[in-house]
Design an enzyme around this catalytic site. Structure first.
Site, mmCIF file in Angstrom:
data_model
loop_
_atom_site.group_PDB
_atom_site.id
_atom_site.type_symbol
_atom_site.label_atom_id
_atom_site.label_comp_id
_atom_site.label_asym_id
_atom_site.label_seq_id
_atom_site.Cartn_x
_atom_site.Cartn_y
_atom_site.Cartn_z
ATOM 1 N N ASP A 63 -4.607 109.499 155.843
ATOM 2 C CA ASP A 63 -5.417 110.140 154.798
ATOM 3 C C ASP A 63 -4.932 109.699 153.419
ATOM 4 O O ASP A 63 -3.889 109.035 153.283
ATOM 5 C CB ASP A 63 -5.378 111.669 154.939
ATOM 6 C CG ASP A 63 -3.991 112.236 155.198
ATOM 7 O OD1 ASP A 63 -3.001 111.526 154.948
ATOM 8 O OD2 ASP A 63 -3.896 113.383 155.647
ATOM 9 N N ASN A 121 -1.792 125.551 158.521
ATOM 10 C CA ASN A 121 -3.068 126.116 158.983
ATOM 11 C C ASN A 121 -3.567 125.398 160.242
ATOM 12 O O ASN A 121 -4.691 125.615 160.676
ATOM 13 C CB ASN A 121 -4.125 126.023 157.872
ATOM 14 C CG ASN A 121 -4.415 124.590 157.455
ATOM 15 O OD1 ASN A 121 -3.835 123.649 157.998
ATOM 16 N ND2 ASN A 121 -5.309 124.410 156.502
ATOM 17 N N HIS A 123 -3.914 122.053 160.532
ATOM 18 C CA HIS A 123 -4.620 120.785 160.310
ATOM 19 C C HIS A 123 -3.789 119.606 160.811
ATOM 20 O O HIS A 123 -2.556 119.678 160.871
ATOM 21 C CB HIS A 123 -5.047 120.605 158.843
ATOM 22 C CG HIS A 123 -3.975 120.249 157.867
ATOM 23 N ND1 HIS A 123 -4.099 120.444 156.510
ATOM 24 C CD2 HIS A 123 -2.744 119.698 158.019
ATOM 25 C CE1 HIS A 123 -3.023 120.023 155.896
ATOM 26 N NE2 HIS A 123 -2.185 119.571 156.782
ATOM 27 N N GLU A 128 -9.199 120.021 158.279
ATOM 28 C CA GLU A 128 -8.899 121.428 158.063
ATOM 29 C C GLU A 128 -9.567 122.285 159.139
ATOM 30 O O GLU A 128 -10.464 121.801 159.846
ATOM 31 C CB GLU A 128 -9.399 121.841 156.667
ATOM 32 C CG GLU A 128 -8.830 121.014 155.514
ATOM 33 C CD GLU A 128 -7.356 121.308 155.216
ATOM 34 O OE1 GLU A 128 -6.625 121.790 156.104
ATOM 35 O OE2 GLU A 128 -6.918 121.038 154.084
#
Ligand code: PGA
Length: 220
Positions: A63, A121, A123, A128
């Site tokens: 990313d 979270n 991810h 996400e």
């Protein structure tokens, strides 16, 4: 048996995964997917120390923020600082996603080894919670939790980039082998949910339960 392999220290985590990378580098033309974040820094230091031959290796980063690649906070800069400028890899063999997301998706070949971190979270890369399991490389809005977590790398939370480009979950899952690494007790709960709970798009990393060649390393 737990799918999560607990190792004794952050140093050991780096060494275990460096062994896997070193083995992959014995292939004729190894293709790797690499992560950024605080967790892989020990691994990258260990790989540098081992003085391996990277001349035939091609890498694809997971990313990147929507940012000038030369910006000090870009993942290009991160990778140069922690790995690429310290090994004998050809800069042209180091690939990053950019706004032309389809072109990036199209050049990703069959990957021998994909290394991932996990966000608090759940991810993986910037996929996400709620990301489709069928997702491919695309522009995404970052989750509030990710913006908060990443604010430690910036002067203020307002400086954290709110959008990024990420490989998709489908892209990642095509890799022949995947290694997930997590460091710190604050990651254990989500790691456990991802690896031992239900497989759901609410927890993107849970898709890894459906891959037949995944190793998960954790240290507290
Ligand atoms: P970290 O990030 O290694 O900085 O904890 C991991 C991630 O968010 O993927």
């Amino acid at each position: 048996m737990s799918k999560i392999k607990k190792v004794n220290s952050y140093w050991e985590l780096g060494c275990h995964v460096a062994d896997i990378v070193e083995h992959t580098l014995t292939l004729p033309e190894p293709k790797l997917i690499l992560p950024t974040g605080s967790t892989p820094i020990g691994l990258y230091n260990e790989l540098v120390n081992r003085q391996l031959d990277w001349s035939n290796v091609t890498t694809f980063n997971l990313d990147e923020y929507i940012i000038n690649p030369n910006h000090p906070q870009s993942y290009h800069s991160f990778m140069k600082k922690h790995l690429f400028d310290r090994i004998d890899i050809y800069p042209n063999n180091c690939n990053f996603p950019d706004r032309n997301t389809q072109a990036y998706e199209d050049i990703i070949p069959e990957i021998d080894l994909c290394i991932l971190g996990i966000g608090s979270n759940g991810h993986i890369a910037f996929n996400e919670p709620g990301s489709s399991f069928d997702s491919v490389t695309r522009v995404v809005d970052l989750d509030k939790q990710t913006i908060e977590d990443n604010s430690r790398f910036f002067d203020s939370i307002d400086d954290v980039h709110k959008q990024a480009i990420t490989m998709g979950l489908k892209t990642i899952m095509k890799s022949k082998k995947i290694v997930l690494i997590a460091n710190g007790v604050h990651k254990y709960k989500i790691l456990n949910v991802a690896m031992n709970g239900g497989v759901t798009e609410k927890v993107p990393a849970s898709i890894l339960q459906e891959h037949n060649n995944v190793e998960v390393y954790y240290c507290d």
